[in-house]
Scaffold this motif. Structure first.
Motif, PDB file in Angstrom:
ATOM      1  N   ARG A 195      68.026  65.537 -48.165  1.00  0.00           N
ATOM      2  CA  ARG A 195      67.261  65.027 -46.955  1.00  0.00           C
ATOM      3  C   ARG A 195      66.969  63.541 -46.811  1.00  0.00           C
ATOM      4  O   ARG A 195      66.524  63.295 -45.772  1.00  0.00           O
ATOM      5  CB  ARG A 195      65.644  65.706 -47.550  1.00  0.00           C
ATOM      6  CG  ARG A 195      64.640  65.165 -46.757  1.00  0.00           C
ATOM      7  CD  ARG A 195      63.291  66.193 -46.829  1.00  0.00           C
ATOM      8  NE  ARG A 195      62.836  66.327 -45.610  1.00  0.00           N
ATOM      9  CZ  ARG A 195      62.591  67.651 -44.987  1.00  0.00           C
ATOM     10  NH1 ARG A 195      63.229  68.609 -45.753  1.00  0.00           N
ATOM     11  NH2 ARG A 195      62.254  67.907 -43.994  1.00  0.00           N
ATOM     12  N   TYR A 196      67.296  62.860 -48.029  1.00  0.00           N
ATOM     13  CA  TYR A 196      66.873  61.141 -47.984  1.00  0.00           C
ATOM     14  C   TYR A 196      68.254  60.379 -47.661  1.00  0.00           C
ATOM     15  O   TYR A 196      68.119  59.470 -47.568  1.00  0.00           O
ATOM     16  CB  TYR A 196      66.175  60.841 -49.356  1.00  0.00           C
ATOM     17  CG  TYR A 196      64.919  61.580 -49.542  1.00  0.00           C
ATOM     18  CD1 TYR A 196      64.013  61.696 -48.582  1.00  0.00           C
ATOM     19  CD2 TYR A 196      64.534  61.722 -50.773  1.00  0.00           C
ATOM     20  CE1 TYR A 196      62.663  62.216 -48.822  1.00  0.00           C
ATOM     21  CE2 TYR A 196      63.202  62.216 -51.094  1.00  0.00           C
ATOM     22  CZ  TYR A 196      62.142  62.266 -50.173  1.00  0.00           C
ATOM     23  OH  TYR A 196      61.144  63.100 -50.445  1.00  0.00           O
ATOM     24  N   GLY A 197      69.379  61.351 -47.817  1.00  0.00           N
ATOM     25  CA  GLY A 197      70.617  60.444 -47.039  1.00  0.00           C
ATOM     26  C   GLY A 197      71.062  59.800 -48.337  1.00  0.00           C
ATOM     27  O   GLY A 197      71.647  58.729 -48.054  1.00  0.00           O
ATOM     28  N   VAL A 198      70.803  60.035 -49.586  1.00  0.00           N
ATOM     29  CA  VAL A 198      71.070  59.343 -50.696  1.00  0.00           C
ATOM     30  C   VAL A 198      72.207  60.357 -51.586  1.00  0.00           C
ATOM     31  O   VAL A 198      72.311  61.502 -51.411  1.00  0.00           O
ATOM     32  CB  VAL A 198      70.042  58.909 -51.838  1.00  0.00           C
ATOM     33  CG1 VAL A 198      69.069  58.126 -50.970  1.00  0.00           C
ATOM     34  CG2 VAL A 198      69.382  60.264 -52.451  1.00  0.00           C
ATOM     35  N   SER A 199      73.038  59.417 -52.447  1.00  0.00           N
ATOM     36  CA  SER A 199      73.962  60.053 -53.196  1.00  0.00           C
ATOM     37  C   SER A 199      73.563  60.691 -54.579  1.00  0.00           C
ATOM     38  O   SER A 199      73.205  60.105 -55.408  1.00  0.00           O
ATOM     39  CB  SER A 199      75.218  59.143 -53.440  1.00  0.00           C
ATOM     40  OG  SER A 199      76.051  59.690 -54.473  1.00  0.00           O
ATOM     41  N   TYR A 200      73.763  62.054 -54.615  1.00  0.00           N
ATOM     42  CA  TYR A 200      73.398  62.871 -56.030  1.00  0.00           C
ATOM     43  C   TYR A 200      74.162  62.120 -56.994  1.00  0.00           C
ATOM     44  O   TYR A 200      73.580  61.958 -58.236  1.00  0.00           O
ATOM     45  CB  TYR A 200      73.729  64.302 -55.731  1.00  0.00           C
ATOM     46  CG  TYR A 200      73.374  65.100 -56.819  1.00  0.00           C
ATOM     47  CD1 TYR A 200      72.288  65.723 -57.034  1.00  0.00           C
ATOM     48  CD2 TYR A 200      74.447  65.252 -57.945  1.00  0.00           C
ATOM     49  CE1 TYR A 200      72.071  66.396 -58.034  1.00  0.00           C
ATOM     50  CE2 TYR A 200      74.037  66.139 -59.016  1.00  0.00           C
ATOM     51  CZ  TYR A 200      72.829  66.639 -59.076  1.00  0.00           C
ATOM     52  OH  TYR A 200      72.695  67.560 -60.245  1.00  0.00           O
ATOM     53  N   HIS A 201      75.439  61.888 -56.795  1.00  0.00           N
ATOM     54  CA  HIS A 201      76.306  61.441 -58.178  1.00  0.00           C
ATOM     55  C   HIS A 201      75.831  59.794 -58.521  1.00  0.00           C
ATOM     56  O   HIS A 201      75.918  59.635 -59.776  1.00  0.00           O
ATOM     57  CB  HIS A 201      77.795  61.505 -57.810  1.00  0.00           C
ATOM     58  CG  HIS A 201      78.188  62.905 -57.610  1.00  0.00           C
ATOM     59  ND1 HIS A 201      78.168  63.811 -58.516  1.00  0.00           N
ATOM     60  CD2 HIS A 201      78.529  63.681 -56.278  1.00  0.00           C
ATOM     61  CE1 HIS A 201      78.542  64.971 -58.139  1.00  0.00           C
ATOM     62  NE2 HIS A 201      78.752  64.801 -56.623  1.00  0.00           N
ATOM     63  N   GLU A 202      75.208  59.099 -57.459  1.00  0.00           N
ATOM     64  CA  GLU A 202      74.880  57.981 -57.757  1.00  0.00           C
ATOM     65  C   GLU A 202      73.473  57.794 -58.504  1.00  0.00           C
ATOM     66  O   GLU A 202      73.169  56.832 -59.133  1.00  0.00           O
ATOM     67  CB  GLU A 202      74.796  57.000 -56.533  1.00  0.00           C
ATOM     68  CG  GLU A 202      76.249  56.594 -56.034  1.00  0.00           C
ATOM     69  CD  GLU A 202      76.209  55.725 -54.958  1.00  0.00           C
ATOM     70  OE1 GLU A 202      75.238  55.335 -54.420  1.00  0.00           O
ATOM     71  OE2 GLU A 202      77.283  55.745 -54.306  1.00  0.00           O
ATOM     72  N   LEU A 203      72.525  58.713 -58.037  1.00  0.00           N
ATOM     73  CA  LEU A 203      71.195  58.876 -58.427  1.00  0.00           C
ATOM     74  C   LEU A 203      70.811  59.735 -59.569  1.00  0.00           C
ATOM     75  O   LEU A 203      69.754  59.427 -60.125  1.00  0.00           O
ATOM     76  CB  LEU A 203      70.261  58.728 -57.174  1.00  0.00           C
ATOM     77  CG  LEU A 203      70.335  57.527 -56.340  1.00  0.00           C
ATOM     78  CD1 LEU A 203      69.427  57.653 -55.390  1.00  0.00           C
ATOM     79  CD2 LEU A 203      69.943  56.131 -57.034  1.00  0.00           C
TER      80      LEU A 203
END
Length: 83
Positions: A66-74
Motif C-alpha cells: 500500500r505504501y510502495g515500500v520494499s518488504y525486504h528492505e524494511l
C-alpha cells in the motif's frame, strides 16, 4: 498493527515474528462487547476476538504494498519467542 502501519509509512524498519498470527479486534468493538457482558444474567464463556486469523507477515506485506515500500528492505524477520 498501528506500529507496523506508522513505521512502514515513515520508511522505518520493523521487526516481525516469523510465523506469528493474530485475529485483530478494534477497540471500539471490544468496548461494545464488554459493555454487553455487564447485562448477562448468567455465567457464559464469550470470545470477543475476530474469527479471521491473519499471518503477521501477510499484514506487513499489505502495508508495504500500500505504501510502495520494499518488504525486504524494511522488515526484519525474527524467530518467534518461546511460548
Amino acid at each position: 498493527m498501528i506500529r507496523f502501519g506508522y513505521d512502514l509509512y515513515h520508511h522505518h524498519g520493523i521487526e516481525l515474528h516469523k510465523g506469528s498470527k493474530r485475529s485483530w479486534l478494534h477497540i471500539d468493538d471490544a468496548v461494545v462487547a464488554l459493555e454487553r457482558v455487564i447485562y448477562l444474567k448468567k455465567f457464559a464463556i464469550i470470545n470477543i476476538g475476530h474469527p479471521r486469523v491473519i499471518e503477521t507477515e501477510t499484514l506487513a506485506r499489505m502495508f508495504c504494498q500500500r505504501y510502495g515500500v520494499s518488504y525486504h528492505e524494511l522488515v526484519k524477520e525474527i524467530p518467534l519467542p518461546p511460548r
